[in-house]
Design a protein around this motif. Sequence first.
Motif, PDB file in Angstrom:
ATOM      1  N   ALA B 139       0.835  -1.206   0.000  1.00 58.99           N
ATOM      2  CA  ALA B 139       0.000   0.000   0.000  1.00 58.99           C
ATOM      3  C   ALA B 139       0.870   1.257   0.000  1.00 58.99           C
ATOM      4  O   ALA B 139       0.584   2.218  -0.718  1.00 58.99           O
ATOM      5  N   VAL B 140       1.935   1.229   0.793  1.00 60.77           N
ATOM      6  CA  VAL B 140       2.822   2.393   0.844  1.00 60.77           C
ATOM      7  C   VAL B 140       3.490   2.608  -0.514  1.00 60.77           C
ATOM      8  O   VAL B 140       3.606   3.729  -0.996  1.00 60.77           O
ATOM      9  N   GLU B 141       3.875   1.507  -1.116  1.00 63.83           N
ATOM     10  CA  GLU B 141       4.489   1.590  -2.451  1.00 63.83           C
ATOM     11  C   GLU B 141       3.518   2.255  -3.436  1.00 63.83           C
ATOM     12  O   GLU B 141       3.909   3.107  -4.230  1.00 63.83           O
ATOM     13  N   GLN B 142       2.258   1.875  -3.339  1.00 62.26           N
ATOM     14  CA  GLN B 142       1.272   2.478  -4.239  1.00 62.26           C
ATOM     15  C   GLN B 142       1.011   3.935  -3.889  1.00 62.26           C
ATOM     16  O   GLN B 142       0.806   4.767  -4.764  1.00 62.26           O
ATOM     17  N   LEU B 143       1.062   4.218  -2.604  1.00 59.85           N
ATOM     18  CA  LEU B 143       0.907   5.597  -2.152  1.00 59.85           C
ATOM     19  C   LEU B 143       1.992   6.480  -2.761  1.00 59.85           C
ATOM     20  O   LEU B 143       1.737   7.614  -3.174  1.00 59.85           O
ATOM     21  N   GLN B 144       3.198   5.943  -2.824  1.00 56.99           N
ATOM     22  CA  GLN B 144       4.313   6.697  -3.410  1.00 56.99           C
ATOM     23  C   GLN B 144       4.001   7.097  -4.843  1.00 56.99           C
ATOM     24  O   GLN B 144       4.355   8.173  -5.292  1.00 56.99           O
ATOM     25  N   ASN B 145       3.356   6.191  -5.571  1.00 50.82           N
ATOM     26  CA  ASN B 145       3.033   6.502  -6.964  1.00 50.82           C
ATOM     27  C   ASN B 145       1.868   7.465  -7.080  1.00 50.82           C
ATOM     28  O   ASN B 145       1.784   8.230  -8.036  1.00 50.82           O
ATOM     29  N   LYS B 146       0.979   7.429  -6.096  1.00 51.94           N
ATOM     30  CA  LYS B 146      -0.214   8.270  -6.152  1.00 51.94           C
ATOM     31  C   LYS B 146       0.059   9.688  -5.674  1.00 51.94           C
ATOM     32  O   LYS B 146      -0.618  10.631  -6.068  1.00 51.94           O
ATOM     33  N   ILE B 147       1.007   9.820  -4.800  1.00 50.20           N
ATOM     34  CA  ILE B 147       1.196  11.083  -4.097  1.00 50.20           C
ATOM     35  C   ILE B 147       1.701  12.189  -5.020  1.00 50.20           C
ATOM     36  O   ILE B 147       1.655  13.362  -4.682  1.00 50.20           O
ATOM     37  N   ILE B 148       2.169  11.799  -6.198  1.00 51.02           N
ATOM     38  CA  ILE B 148       2.601  12.827  -7.130  1.00 51.02           C
ATOM     39  C   ILE B 148       1.395  13.510  -7.756  1.00 51.02           C
ATOM     40  O   ILE B 148       1.534  14.518  -8.426  1.00 51.02           O
ATOM     41  N   ASN B 149       0.215  12.967  -7.498  1.00 50.11           N
ATOM     42  CA  ASN B 149      -0.984  13.586  -8.060  1.00 50.11           C
ATOM     43  C   ASN B 149      -1.584  14.559  -7.057  1.00 50.11           C
ATOM     44  O   ASN B 149      -1.850  14.214  -5.919  1.00 50.11           O
ATOM     45  N   THR B 150      -1.802  15.776  -7.523  1.00 49.71           N
ATOM     46  CA  THR B 150      -2.236  16.843  -6.620  1.00 49.71           C
ATOM     47  C   THR B 150      -3.602  16.561  -6.005  1.00 49.71           C
ATOM     48  O   THR B 150      -3.880  16.964  -4.886  1.00 49.71           O
ATOM     49  N   ASN B 151      -4.427  15.860  -6.757  1.00 42.29           N
ATOM     50  CA  ASN B 151      -5.761  15.545  -6.276  1.00 42.29           C
ATOM     51  C   ASN B 151      -5.695  14.629  -5.057  1.00 42.29           C
ATOM     52  O   ASN B 151      -6.509  14.704  -4.146  1.00 42.29           O
ATOM     53  N   PHE B 152      -4.711  13.777  -5.089  1.00 44.47           N
ATOM     54  CA  PHE B 152      -4.492  12.840  -3.999  1.00 44.47           C
ATOM     55  C   PHE B 152      -4.077  13.579  -2.723  1.00 44.47           C
ATOM     56  O   PHE B 152      -4.545  13.268  -1.635  1.00 44.47           O
ATOM     57  N   ILE B 153      -3.214  14.546  -2.890  1.00 46.10           N
ATOM     58  CA  ILE B 153      -2.732  15.317  -1.742  1.00 46.10           C
ATOM     59  C   ILE B 153      -3.877  16.045  -1.070  1.00 46.10           C
ATOM     60  O   ILE B 153      -3.954  16.161   0.140  1.00 46.10           O
ATOM     61  N   LYS B 154      -4.776  16.536  -1.921  1.00 45.09           N
ATOM     62  CA  LYS B 154      -5.878  17.324  -1.389  1.00 45.09           C
ATOM     63  C   LYS B 154      -6.721  16.507  -0.413  1.00 45.09           C
ATOM     64  O   LYS B 154      -7.300  17.045   0.518  1.00 45.09           O
ATOM     65  N   LYS B 155      -6.780  15.210  -0.649  1.00 44.34           N
ATOM     66  CA  LYS B 155      -7.566  14.354   0.244  1.00 44.34           C
ATOM     67  C   LYS B 155      -6.946  14.265   1.634  1.00 44.34           C
ATOM     68  O   LYS B 155      -7.631  14.019   2.625  1.00 44.34           O
ATOM     69  N   LEU B 156      -5.651  14.464   1.691  1.00 44.60           N
ATOM     70  CA  LEU B 156      -4.979  14.452   2.989  1.00 44.60           C
ATOM     71  C   LEU B 156      -4.990  15.826   3.648  1.00 44.60           C
ATOM     72  O   LEU B 156      -4.828  15.951   4.851  1.00 44.60           O
ATOM     73  N   PHE B 157      -5.126  16.857   2.832  1.00 45.89           N
ATOM     74  CA  PHE B 157      -5.117  18.219   3.351  1.00 45.89           C
ATOM     75  C   PHE B 157      -6.321  19.006   2.841  1.00 45.89           C
ATOM     76  O   PHE B 157      -6.171  19.937   2.058  1.00 45.89           O
ATOM     77  N   PRO B 158      -7.516  18.614   3.246  1.00 46.36           N
ATOM     78  CA  PRO B 158      -8.698  19.314   2.748  1.00 46.36           C
ATOM     79  C   PRO B 158      -8.813  20.717   3.335  1.00 46.36           C
ATOM     80  O   PRO B 158      -9.422  21.586   2.732  1.00 46.36           O
ATOM     81  N   GLY B 159      -8.245  20.938   4.515  1.00 42.61           N
ATOM     82  CA  GLY B 159      -8.302  22.257   5.129  1.00 42.61           C
ATOM     83  C   GLY B 159      -7.062  23.054   4.779  1.00 42.61           C
ATOM     84  O   GLY B 159      -6.548  22.947   3.681  1.00 42.61           O
TER      85      GLY B 159
END
Lengths: 223, 223
Positions: B139-159
């Motif tokens: 899962a972490v490995e996949q997270l690494q690939n996803k985290i380059i997407n800005t939309n993904f980051i927004k889910k972690l930092f909605p505020g």
Amino acid sequence: MGLKVKECINYIETLINVFTIENGKVKVLLFRKKTDPYKGYWLLPGEMVKSGDALENTISDVVYDKIGLTSLYIEQSHIFSKCVRDNDELVISVSYIGLIDSKSAEIKREDRIDYESKWFPIDSLPKLAFNHENIIDKAVEQLQNKIINTNFIKKLFPGDFTLPEIQSVYEQLLGKKMDRRNFRKKFINLGIVKPTGNKSEGGLGRPATLYIFRDEFKERNLF
Amino acid sequence: MGLKVKECINYIETLINVFTIENGKVKVLLFRKKTDPYKGYWLLPGEMVKSGDALENTISDVVYDKIGLTSLYIEQSHIFSKCVRDNDELVISVSYIGLIDSKSAEIKREDRIDYESKWFPIDSLPKLAFNHENIIDKAVEQLQNKIINTNFIKKLFPGDFTLPEIQSVYEQLLGKKMDRRNFRKKFINLGIVKPTGNKSEGGLGRPATLYIFRDEFKERNLF
DNA sequence: GCAAAAGTGTTTTCAATACACCCATGG
DNA sequence: CCATGGGTGTATTGAAAACACTTTTGC
């Protein structure tokens, strides 16, 4: 949320999207369904998971028994579970992606005439049974992300190839035209291919230089 | 190849890797196992799939019943099937990735004291039951690939968030240090965030400017 | 000699990198 | 005033993109 109806068996099947390059087109292997429902429609090769078999074994069976290949590159694609049957049964489809070079694929095709099977270009698929169109779509989407990796390309072109051939595969999968000069510059500058000294034969126009991957090539991402 | 032992039931379970950012650290939610085997070890929240429930329903149950969240971003991670039990049974684990912002995660944590649960930084995990360490790794490995997407980051930092906070998450997930100036330049030039006008409070040193994602921001890949 | 496809070089543009000093706050 | 972390600007490098003409082959 969490409304349980009754206990029942869930069936698990494995399916495989086998891709190859045939005459420069990216194609996927499909079988024609012989029985209802969806008689006459096409579907991905697959098999129910049985008796404590790990998924990996089941997919090996599919590849060997139905397709006639003893080895090809396989990786997991996605799981689909919406395809519920009449009687409270749930079929879970575990989808795999397989890659094979055209030469190996062609040899095996001769062997197997007991099933009606065919390679279809991914941009002109026939009528597909169940949700197999979705499953292929997802596999192609994942292929798009994988194809930027040079190691992945090598699995489709283990022998020799021309640069225009490879470029065309990129264009099909990424869905955009690329400049020939820039493409070659990039590909050749990677230092992962070398010319064989031979030229392609039989096509129209000027013959193209044949390349192979260097033995010691380092896996890299393009684009 | 294809040696069938006997017919038996295959169990399917869903597991979820819920990630959040807490005090600047990337963490995953784990529960402590109360019974043998692996009593006292930690595991990912999950549940057996029952009665024709689609996988999506099962994972919703897990999220709601065990974690206490009504909605969070979820996507499929991977399927694991090597975890065979004693009696010819095969447990197939379908792994999901969930993302939640720290604020929502914190509120819910108060509600749930009947289970022993804890957020663990992904770089210092406790003893894990079964093959859950592998599952988290994947899962972490996949997270690494996803985290380059800005939309993904927004889910972690909605505020609101500070740029050093976000940079630190990138550094943790990608496993490398980044230059502060270059990171800001890139992030701000994307035009997807805007300053709120406020500053962070309470930390050491100079307070940092708080940003939020623009409403109309376009999903893009960084790096 | 014509059609068809392969091969080749240069210029421009933009993003990535490397790098060092000043600023705001709390104690 | 000092420790801590935040914020800023510039110069260099390298890759990506844009672009048009020549070469080799089959017919």
